[in-house]
Enzyme design. Structure first.
Site, PDB file in Angstrom:
ATOM      1  N   GLU A  95      36.952  38.954  47.477  1.00 18.23           N
ATOM      2  CA  GLU A  95      37.446  39.370  48.804  1.00 18.23           C
ATOM      3  C   GLU A  95      38.666  40.283  48.671  1.00 18.23           C
ATOM      4  O   GLU A  95      38.784  41.282  49.386  1.00 18.23           O
ATOM      5  CB  GLU A  95      37.799  38.152  49.659  1.00 18.23           C
TER       6      GLU A  95
ATOM      7  N   ASP B 277      32.698  42.850  42.767  1.00 14.55           N
ATOM      8  CA  ASP B 277      32.481  41.934  41.640  1.00 14.55           C
ATOM      9  C   ASP B 277      33.250  42.410  40.404  1.00 14.55           C
ATOM     10  O   ASP B 277      33.900  41.613  39.728  1.00 14.55           O
ATOM     11  CB  ASP B 277      30.980  41.846  41.286  1.00 14.55           C
TER      12      ASP B 277
HETATM   13 ZN    ZN Z   1      31.343  41.063  49.086  1.00 16.29          ZN
END
Ligand code: ZN
Length: 403
Positions: A54, A122
């Site tokens: 996030e 990621d």
């Molecule tokens: Zn995401």
């Protein structure tokens, strides 16, 4: 956050009391985490993997770029949402939090991150985890667990995977990125374990929860004994078994584990058992060690007001009001105390700040006007209210001009 590409960036993390499994980022660095996601995380590294992801969405400005590209969701509604979320975060009323969560879900459902955004979040998220000393292998494990858990919840509730589409390809991509990074045993912090124990103590049937913690402690099947015993005391207070709560609290304190969360629960247990003065003194001792810990500050003021020690509550709050803190909860306590003391001017002046901090300027202005008509308040206080009224009206007028 400190290990992100934008350590100075404004970040505001908050939790939402909702058993849904979700977390989200909003423009402006607001990152919300549902209690359901906290409970689903089996380790702190797992939680860190979602938070890092996030944080990466925020630092890479994915939301801002998406909003710019997508006219349906205007910036204004995102700002309104941020305010609603902030309100929910500091509001003790669950309903308001639920509304904000629903709004978040509604807007979130229109903001599906692209595959490219997911891959980048990621990648950056993994870098943040490495720098922060967490176990990166927790990321694919947790994402797979989320995928399984979310399947059960496909009822239209906002879910993490709806906005962060998780594909086989994405998991494989993460796995190939981390294949050369060795596993590391990262023990969970005490705070993480206590928060999880508290959340599970508050979920579901209270008597069953007590029985679960009893079983866990009998079989010594726990991460940390202190966290298991802490959860048991929370559950016992929930079912109203004050006598046993006291005994179990003594066992918990006997473990000599230092934590302001345990201290706050200790004071609460004393007060629940009728030992109010002892409980208040316990809070004061704990506050000396951790003067800014909200669990202690709120718990202490709340206990003072409940014990009719209103003047002491006002004095304690006054010591914390320097420079107008952005904490509506403190003003709410102040309003309650002034109301009990029969001081309507100060009560409504405090309520005005509660509303202002929760983004409801018209209500804040109304409270200041009620204060002006209240009849009490000295010359200095009245002129300060007049100045504040002008200030808020100017901001309100400015807000109304914006599209
Ligand atoms: Zn995401």
């Amino acid at each position: 956050m400190a290990n992100s590409p934008d350590p100075a960036g404004p970040f505001e993390f908050f939790a939402i009391a909702d058993s849904g499994i979700n977390a989200f980022a909003l423009p402006g660095g607001f990152v919300g985490v549902y209690s359901g996601l906290l409970l689903t995380a089996q380790s702190e590294s797992e939680l860190a993997s979602v938070l890092s992801h996030e944080i990466a969405h925020v630092t890479q400005r994915h939301l801002a770029r998406m909003i710019a590209a997508q006219q349906r969701v205007g910036l204004a509604s995102m700002a309104a949402l941020a305010v609603a979320i902030l309100a929910a975060r500091s509001n003790s009323q669950v309903s308001a939090a639920a509304i904000a969560a629903a709004q978040a879900g509604a807007i979130q459902s229109q903001l599906n991150f692209t595959r490219e955004h997911e891959r980048e979040a990621d990648r950056i998220g993994l870098q943040i985890m490495v720098k922060s000393g967490f176990d990166v292998h927790a990321m694919p494990v947790f994402f797979e667990r989320l995928q399984k858990a979310t399947r059960v919840y496909e009822s239209g509730a906002p879910s993490y995977l709806r906005t962060h589409p998780l594909t086989f390809e994405r998991i494989a991509d993460i796995q190939s990125r981390i294949q050369d990074i060795p596993f590391r045993q990262v023990p969970d912090s005490l705070e993480f374990q206590l928060v999880r124990a508290r959340l599970s103590a508050q979920e579901g049937n209270a008597r069953e929860v007590v029985a679960n913690f009893d079983r866990m402690i009998d079989a010594r099947k726990f991460g940390t004994e202190a966290a298991a015993r802490y959860g048991l005391v929370v559950a016992l207070l929930r079912v109203g078994d004050k006598e046993r709560a006291r005994k179990e609290m003594a066992l918990l304190q006997g473990l000599k584990v230092k934590s302001p969360m345990i201290d706050a629960l200790g004071a609460q247990t004393l007060i629940a058992g009728g030992e109010v003065e002892k409980g208040l003194a316990f809070y004061r001792d704990a506050l000396r060690a951790n003067p800014n810990r909200k669990a202690l500050v709120y718990g202490y003021v709340d206990a003072l007001i409940a014990a009719n020690r209103t003047a002491d509550a006002v004095q304690f709050l006054d010591g914390r009001m320097d420079g107008r803190p952005a904490d509506p909860q403190l003003y709410e306590f102040q309003a309650r105390a002034y109301s009990a003391l029969g001081k309507p001017f100060l009560q409504h002046r405090a309520l005005a700040e509660v509303y202002a901090l929760r983004g409801n300027l018209p209500a804040a202005i109304e409270q200041l006007q009620i204060a002006q008509k209240a009849g009490d308040g000295d010359f200095y206080q009245k002129s300060s209210v007049e100045a504040r009224l002008k200030e808020l009206m100017a901001v309100d007028a400015e807000n109304r001009r914006k599209p």
